[in-house]
Structures are given as C-alpha cells and as structure tokens.
Enzyme design. Structure first.
Site, PDB file in Angstrom:
ATOM      1  N   ARG A 318       0.883  -1.179   0.000  1.00 59.41           N
ATOM      2  CA  ARG A 318       0.000   0.000   0.000  1.00 59.41           C
ATOM      3  C   ARG A 318       0.914   1.220   0.000  1.00 59.41           C
ATOM      4  NH1 ARG A 318      -2.577   1.143   5.498  1.00 59.41           N
ATOM      5  NH2 ARG A 318      -0.759   2.503   5.536  1.00 59.41           N
ATOM      6  N   HIS A 322      -3.605   4.928   4.909  1.00 57.49           N
ATOM      7  CA  HIS A 322      -4.902   4.252   4.798  1.00 57.49           C
ATOM      8  C   HIS A 322      -5.874   5.062   3.928  1.00 57.49           C
ATOM      9  CE1 HIS A 322      -8.303   1.810   5.790  1.00 57.49           C
ATOM     10  NE2 HIS A 322      -8.962   2.889   6.132  1.00 57.49           N
ATOM     11  N   TYR A 330       4.527   6.001   9.832  1.00 64.46           N
ATOM     12  CA  TYR A 330       4.966   4.796  10.552  1.00 64.46           C
ATOM     13  C   TYR A 330       5.628   3.769   9.626  1.00 64.46           C
ATOM     14  CZ  TYR A 330       0.361   3.907   8.614  1.00 64.46           C
ATOM     15  OH  TYR A 330      -0.696   3.841   7.758  1.00 64.46           O
TER      16      TYR A 330
END
Ligand code: TPP
Ligand code: MG
Length: 432
Positions: A318, A322, A330
C-alpha cells in the site's frame, strides 16, 4: 523468593516469501502419514525482509530488516493476454492512477466531501483482475479497487462526483465515498465497509446465479487485515462446500491501517489459508499485471465451470496511508523505496515498450489521451451541480415507484441435486 528465570524463545526465525519474519514450526516428523499441500507461487521474485516493532517507553516505531537491494524482476509473460488486451489494461491502470491524483488535488481544493482512498501501487491488482471478468460475471470492489470500476464501465467522472457528493453521482450525492453498486448493468455489488462481509454476499451472488441454472465468477477483494475477520472464514467455507464461483483476491499489501502484516497473522503466506478451506490457493506478484490477469482468468474459468472458489494472494505494498488523512509516517522509508521501484505502471510500460507492443510515440499519445479524458471528466464533475436540498427525501436507486426492486433474473429455475455443472434438473444447493 526464588528469582524467576527469564525464558527466551530459541525458535528459529524463518523469513516468509513476502519477507515476513516467522517462527518456524517444530521440525516435522517424516512419516508415511505426512500430508503435503501445494500452493502455486507464480512470482519471479520472493522478497526477503520483515518489519519489526521497536518500542521505547510509550513510543513505537517500525524498522525493516532484510535484503532490500534485489533487482526488479521482469514481468512474467501472460499465457492469455494479446497485445490489444495488454494495452487496454495498461490504459485502465494509467486512468486509475491519474484519477486518484486528481482526487487528491480536488480534496486539497476543498471540493471533496469527506476523505479520499487510494490504490496507489495496487492498480495492476485492481484493473487486470477486473479485466478478467466477462459480461455476466459479478464483482464487488473494496476501497483500493477504484480501478476496477473503470474497467467495468464507470467513468472517472462518476467516482469524482461521488467524492464531491454531486447530484449526478451514483448515489445522487448521498454518500461521499464508495458505497454504491450497479445491479442493473455492470453487475456490481456495493462495497460493504465491514471487512469481510462482501465474501458471503458474493458467495450468495454465485449461488443466486446457479439457482438460475448458470455458473458465474463472483470476484471480490479483501485486505491482509480484513481477511482475518470471522465472516471471511464463513463466506469462503460456504463457497467451498457449495462449489460456488467465488474469486477472492487477498490484497497482501503489508499494512492494515498502521499495523504491519507481521502483527496480523502467523502463517507464512495468506494463500496457505486456502488449504484449510480445501480450495486452490495461488500467490502472485500484485505489481505484475500479467500475473494478476492470468491468475484471475484461471480462477474465473474454474468458477464458470462450477468447480468452486479460488483464493489468490497478491503481494504488493500500500503506497500511501490508509486514506488521505494518514501520512503513513509509521512505514519505514526503505520499504517505500523498495516498492516504488516495483511500480506496477512503470513496470508494465517498460514491458510493453520492450516487447514492441507499444512504440514510445504510441505510448506518448496514449498517455496524452488518458490525460485528456481525465481532464474532461474532472471539469464535468466539478461543474456539475450539488443536489437540491428537497431531493434528500428521495431514494438512492429509485426515482419513482420507490422501492420495488425487481429480481434481475426471475425466480429459481433449478431443483435439488448436485452442484458443479448445472443442469435444469439439478440443485443449486447441494446438501451432504
Ligand atoms: C470488521 C471491521 N473491522 C474494522 C474495520 C475498520 N477498518 C477499516 S479499513 C481497516 C484496515 C484494513 O486493512 P486491510 O484489510 O489490510 O486493507 P488495506 O487498507 O490494507 O487495503 C480497518 C481496521 C472495519 N471496517 N471492519
Ligand atoms: Mg492491507
């Protein structure tokens, strides 16, 4: 009082084939009763690194360990795609990427209502898989699969209007993201936010088709995080025992929100879960459009033959957070660098050029054409009106004569018997 002895696990750590660290099982005792299972792995490289959580007091961060210097592998030759199909997939991938870049800009201009989700780095997984569907097949996209909508006939303007909650959007401005389907023309089940819930629904769609005397492919996707939900198990298991044509692509993109896959499951590769369901499991490189197409095509053919579901694990990363609110700080930077070199569009472009399926002139024209289409769609979406306030009381899918939903195919046409190749006299459901 005796001091407690610190127990240190000496279990050897093995690296899984997407680079995840994993404690090895006790050495297996070789005996005639030993069972072996096969998971097909079509990748041309098997990354070997793992992400580790480092905790200092209350602060946690992640580090990546392993070999990040491997050269980018070539694209695997497709057994099925011809030149024109490969170029079409490439075009959809480009449109997918450009549309999401435009959406990011619209968000920054304050035109988007709510957030924006991206499938950056996952365009091959979305577009080449949806491309394997035939007209009568069904699909149910998740948030990373906006490219699949383009392949199935939605315009970039539809998705843009949806994010901007415009009157002309698929939900007439009632939803700001992806919650719409099209059961009339494109055979699309609306995404369900509760992760995993689409799986039994798609098994049900395949069952519904069988009750009409046909076997179809019912494609959906689930993340590496989402596949751990209970309903995922129930849905695949139901499809497995009923030989329903569910095609499930597990988007193994190394993160679920900010949790690395190392902290989500203990098996080596998620495709191994197929063994427990008693169905075929395949591992592919999710950044290789040819591998994505071939595996999905084969799974769809199996589904249409009435032979049941297939689980495909697509390994990739990814490449954004999100959603737009998440800067993904992170994620260890070297991971981004590693996967950026494996950009699915750049890899496929290079492949098409080196195969001489595209000249650089044709490529330039194709990119310009995608940009023209995208800009026209964006301008149309931006200029289109917001819904009239009084329309809020109306339906999403029904304009008048609300809410009578006619069955698309009519009532069941088959009766009791066995699944598989469906005959008029046989059952859609098979009871054991
Ligand atoms: C059953 C359920 N639990 C939690 C959530 C909240 N949630 C939405 S997306 C997400 C992370 C999903 O990660 P993954 O399945 O790996 O998909 P990715 O975002 O990586 O594509 C979570 C926890 C949810 N929508 N449904
Ligand atoms: Mg994930």
């Amino acid at each position: 009082m005796a001091k407690k002895k610190k127990i240190v696990s000496k279990a050897p750590v093995r690296l899984s084939s997407n680079g995840r660290g994993q404690h090895a099982q006790q050495s297996p005792v070789q005996s005639s009763s030993q069972r072996t299972y096969t998971i097909v792995d079509n990748r041309l490289e098997k990354p070997s690194f793992s992400v580790r959580q480092i905790r200092k007091g209350d602060v946690v961060h992640y580090e990546v360990e392993g070999d990040l210097s491997a050269p980018v592998p070539p694209i695997r030759e497709s057994q099925y795609l011809n030149k024109q199909q490969a170029i079409e997939i490439y075009r959809y991938m480009l449109l997918n990427r450009r549309m999401e870049t435009a959406l990011e800009n619209l968000y920054k201009q304050g035109k988007v209502v709510g957030g924006v989700y991206f499938g950056l780095g996952q365009e091959a997984c979305s577009c080449a898989s949806a491309y394997a569907l035939k007209k009568d097949d069904w699909f149910a996209p998740m948030i990373r699969n906006q490219g699949a909508l383009l392949v199935r006939g939605f315009r970039a303007a539809d998705t843009m209007m949806q994010y901007m909650a415009k009157a002309g959007s698929p939900t007439k401005g009632r939803d700001g993201t992806s919650h719409f389907g099209d059961i009339g023309e494109r055979n699309m089940v609306s995404p369900i936010s509760m992760l995993g819930d689409l799986i039994p629904v798609m098994a049900g769609v395949a069952l519904g088709a069988r009750m009409q005397g046909r076997n179809i492919a019912a494609l959906t996707w689930i993340g590496d995080g989402g596949q751990s939900t209970g309903v995922t198990y129930e849905g695949i298991n139901f499809a497995a025992v009923q030989d329903l044509g569910l095609v499930l692509i597990v988007e193994s993109n190394l993160w679920a929100y900010s949790t690395p896959s190392e902290m989500q499951y203990r098996i080596k590769d998620l495709a191994e879960r197929a063994i427990a369901y008693g169905i075929p499991g395949v591992i592919i490189d999710g950044t290789d459009a040819c591998q994505v197409y071939d595996a999905t095509h084969e799974a769809c053919e199996r589904a249409r033959r009435g032979q049941g579901p297939t689980l495909i694990e697509a390994k990739m990363m990814r490449m954004k957070g999100h959603a737009i609110h998440d800067a993904a700080d992170y994620v260890p930077k070297p991971l981004f660098e590693y996967w950026r070199k494996r950009d699915p569009i750049a890899r496929f472009e290079k492949y098409l050029l080196s195969k001489k399926w595209l000249t650089s002139e044709e490529n330039k024209n194709l990119i310009a054409d995608v940009e023209r289409e995208l800009e026209a769609d964006r301008d149309f979406a931006v200029a289109s009106p917001m819904p009239e306030p009084e329309s809020a009381a109306g339906g999403v899918y029904c304009d008048s004569d609300c809410h009578k939903i006619k069955p698309k195919y009519g009532v069941p046409k088959v009766k009791a018997g066995k699944a598989g190749a469906v005959k008029k006299t046989e059952s859609a459901l098979h009871f054991k």
